[in-house]
Design a protein around this motif. Structure first.
Motif, short mmCIF file in Angstrom:
data_model
loop_
_atom_site.label_atom_id
_atom_site.label_comp_id
_atom_site.label_asym_id
_atom_site.label_seq_id
_atom_site.Cartn_x
_atom_site.Cartn_y
_atom_site.Cartn_z
N SER A 115 0.85 -1.20 0.00
CA SER A 115 0.00 0.00 0.00
C SER A 115 0.88 1.25 0.00
N GLU A 116 0.24 2.39 -0.31
CA GLU A 116 0.99 3.66 -0.29
C GLU A 116 1.53 3.94 1.11
N ALA A 117 0.71 3.63 2.13
CA ALA A 117 1.17 3.89 3.51
C ALA A 117 2.41 3.04 3.81
N ASP A 118 2.42 1.79 3.35
CA ASP A 118 3.59 0.93 3.58
C ASP A 118 4.83 1.54 2.92
N SER A 119 4.67 2.01 1.68
CA SER A 119 5.82 2.62 0.98
C SER A 119 6.35 3.82 1.74
N LEU A 120 5.43 4.71 2.14
CA LEU A 120 5.86 5.93 2.84
C LEU A 120 6.54 5.56 4.16
N HIS A 121 5.97 4.58 4.85
CA HIS A 121 6.52 4.17 6.14
C HIS A 121 7.92 3.59 5.97
N MET A 264 5.90 17.70 6.82
CA MET A 264 7.32 17.44 6.47
C MET A 264 7.94 18.58 5.67
N ILE A 265 7.10 19.28 4.89
CA ILE A 265 7.68 20.36 4.06
C ILE A 265 7.38 21.74 4.67
N ALA A 266 7.03 21.75 5.97
CA ALA A 266 6.80 23.03 6.64
C ALA A 266 8.04 23.91 6.49
N ALA A 267 7.80 25.22 6.29
CA ALA A 267 8.93 26.13 6.05
C ALA A 267 9.83 26.27 7.26
N ASN A 268 9.23 26.24 8.44
CA ASN A 268 10.02 26.44 9.66
C ASN A 268 10.59 25.11 10.16
N PRO A 269 11.92 24.97 10.18
CA PRO A 269 12.49 23.68 10.59
C PRO A 269 12.15 23.31 12.04
N VAL A 270 11.82 24.31 12.84
CA VAL A 270 11.50 24.02 14.24
C VAL A 270 10.14 23.33 14.37
N THR A 271 9.19 23.73 13.53
CA THR A 271 7.85 23.11 13.62
C THR A 271 7.67 21.98 12.60
N ARG A 272 8.66 21.80 11.74
CA ARG A 272 8.60 20.69 10.76
C ARG A 272 8.46 19.36 11.51
N TRP A 273 7.68 18.44 10.96
CA TRP A 273 7.45 17.17 11.66
C TRP A 273 8.74 16.36 11.79
N SER A 274 8.80 15.58 12.86
CA SER A 274 9.90 14.63 12.99
C SER A 274 9.50 13.34 12.27
N LEU A 275 10.48 12.50 11.97
CA LEU A 275 10.15 11.23 11.30
C LEU A 275 9.39 10.29 12.25
N ASP A 276 9.62 10.44 13.55
CA ASP A 276 8.84 9.64 14.52
C ASP A 276 7.36 9.96 14.37
N ALA A 277 7.05 11.25 14.25
CA ALA A 277 5.65 11.67 14.11
C ALA A 277 5.06 11.13 12.81
N VAL A 278 5.88 11.16 11.75
CA VAL A 278 5.42 10.65 10.44
C VAL A 278 5.08 9.16 10.57
#
Ligand SMILES: Nc1ncnc2c1ncn2[C@@H]1O[C@H](COP(=O)(O)OP(=O)(O)OP(=O)(O)O)[C@@H](O)[C@H]1O
Length: 290
Positions: A115-121, A264-278
């Motif tokens: 699935s797409e989710a599996d690929s992204l994960h 993930m593509i948020a402009a501000n690196p401080v509020t950009r998601w972490s990979l754990d959150a993803v």
């Protein structure tokens, strides 16, 4: 992982060409009876290409080798062996069928994660492991995610990777590296400064720029090859659109994937998601036990 030197040609007389990158040519070969990809790097060409950007500690090929040797994860391309002769260095790599770029273009139609989710994960999990091992990749893009016959995605190409501090930051004293169309806004601003004032010996960047680049890869995977910041004028304007925050998130139809890529593509690196959150957000959608 082993290293050998010697004159015996590691590549067959008429090898099958798998692809070409900025630093080398990739051929099909074999290693201990197993099919592998052999990336051949011309030492002289590499030094000319990289003469203004050589790290004080090591060149890129040395770095690629050292960094890859330490990594063992299903979603990170494996380095089996390195061979050196007078002119070339040969990396014996796990063989893959294609890149995510090939899949997006429709030139690869073989096995993929279910699935797409599996690929992204899988992509997030490979990059998260690289970061946890204290490295930043610095060249995440659709051609550096490979597809293995086992329907597994693997992060590849460690030529620009570097060690990070425990908090994920790294020095820019050897210059800003990577592929401009995947640069985060903060890297683009630093690249502009570098172009005006020279290499930024005291500046630092952070693994969150890899997350931004992976967000662009997620977008292109979900939209079959589109870039989130491209517009009708073509890819030349991507950096300007990144700096102005002009992206086309609405092209992702699935609300969960749209929110993940947006984070993930948020402009501000401080509020950009972490990979754990993803990874956490993708978990309920997984069909595989990752
Ligand atoms: N392990 C592999 N198995 C099969 N094909 C591969 C493998 N590694 C690389 N290739 C093919 O060779 C091409 C070149 O790979 P390489 O890593 O040298 O460069 P790149 O990442 O595409 O470009 P650059 O180095 O310029 O960023 C890839 O795009 C892919 O098509």
């Amino acid at each position: 992982m082993s290293v050998t030197a010697g004159d015996e040609a590691p590549i067959a007389r008429s090898p099958k060409l798998l692809g070409k990158g900025a630093f080398g040519i990739v051929y099909e070969g074999s290693w201990n009876g197993e099919k592998v990809a052999i990336k051949r790097i011309d030492k002289a060409e590499f030094l000319v290409f990289n003469e203004t950007a050589v790290d004080s500690s090591s060149g890129g090929q040395q770095r690629e080798e050292e960094n890859m040797k330490k990594l063992l994860h299903p979603n990170v391309l494996k380095l089996f062996h390195v061979k050196i002769d007078e002119n070339f260095k040969y990396f014996y790599l796990e063989f893959c069928e294609a890149t995510i770029g090939d899949y997006n273009k429709g030139t690869y139609t073989g096995p993929m994660p279910p699935s797409e989710a599996d690929s992204l994960h899988q992509m997030a999990s490979g990059l998260s492991y690289i970061h946890a091992m204290g490295q930043v990749h610095r060249d995440i893009k659709e051609d550096n995610v490979l597809i293995h016959i086992s329907s597994t995605l693997k992060i590849s190409d460690f030529g620009f990777s570097k060690p990070t501090t425990a908090s994920g930051s790294y020095s820019l004293k050897s210059g800003i590296k990577g592929t401009q169309n995947y640069f985060s806004p903060e890297l683009l601003k630093l690249a502009e400064e570098q172009a005006s004032f020279g290499i930024l010996a005291h500046q630092r960047s952070n693994i969150s720029s890899d997350v931004f680049a992976l967000g662009c890869v997620f977008f292109s995977y979900l939209t079959k090859g589109k870039h989130p910041f491209a517009d009708a004028r073509g890819s030349f304007f991507i950096p300007a659109n990144v700096l102005e925050g002009k992206c086309k998130l609405e092209l992702i139809t699935d609300p969960l994937f749209r929110s993940i890529v947006g984070g993930m593509i948020a402009a501000n690196p401080v509020t950009r998601w972490s990979l754990d959150a993803v990874e956490l957000q993708l978990k309920p959608r997984l069909t595989q036990n990752c």
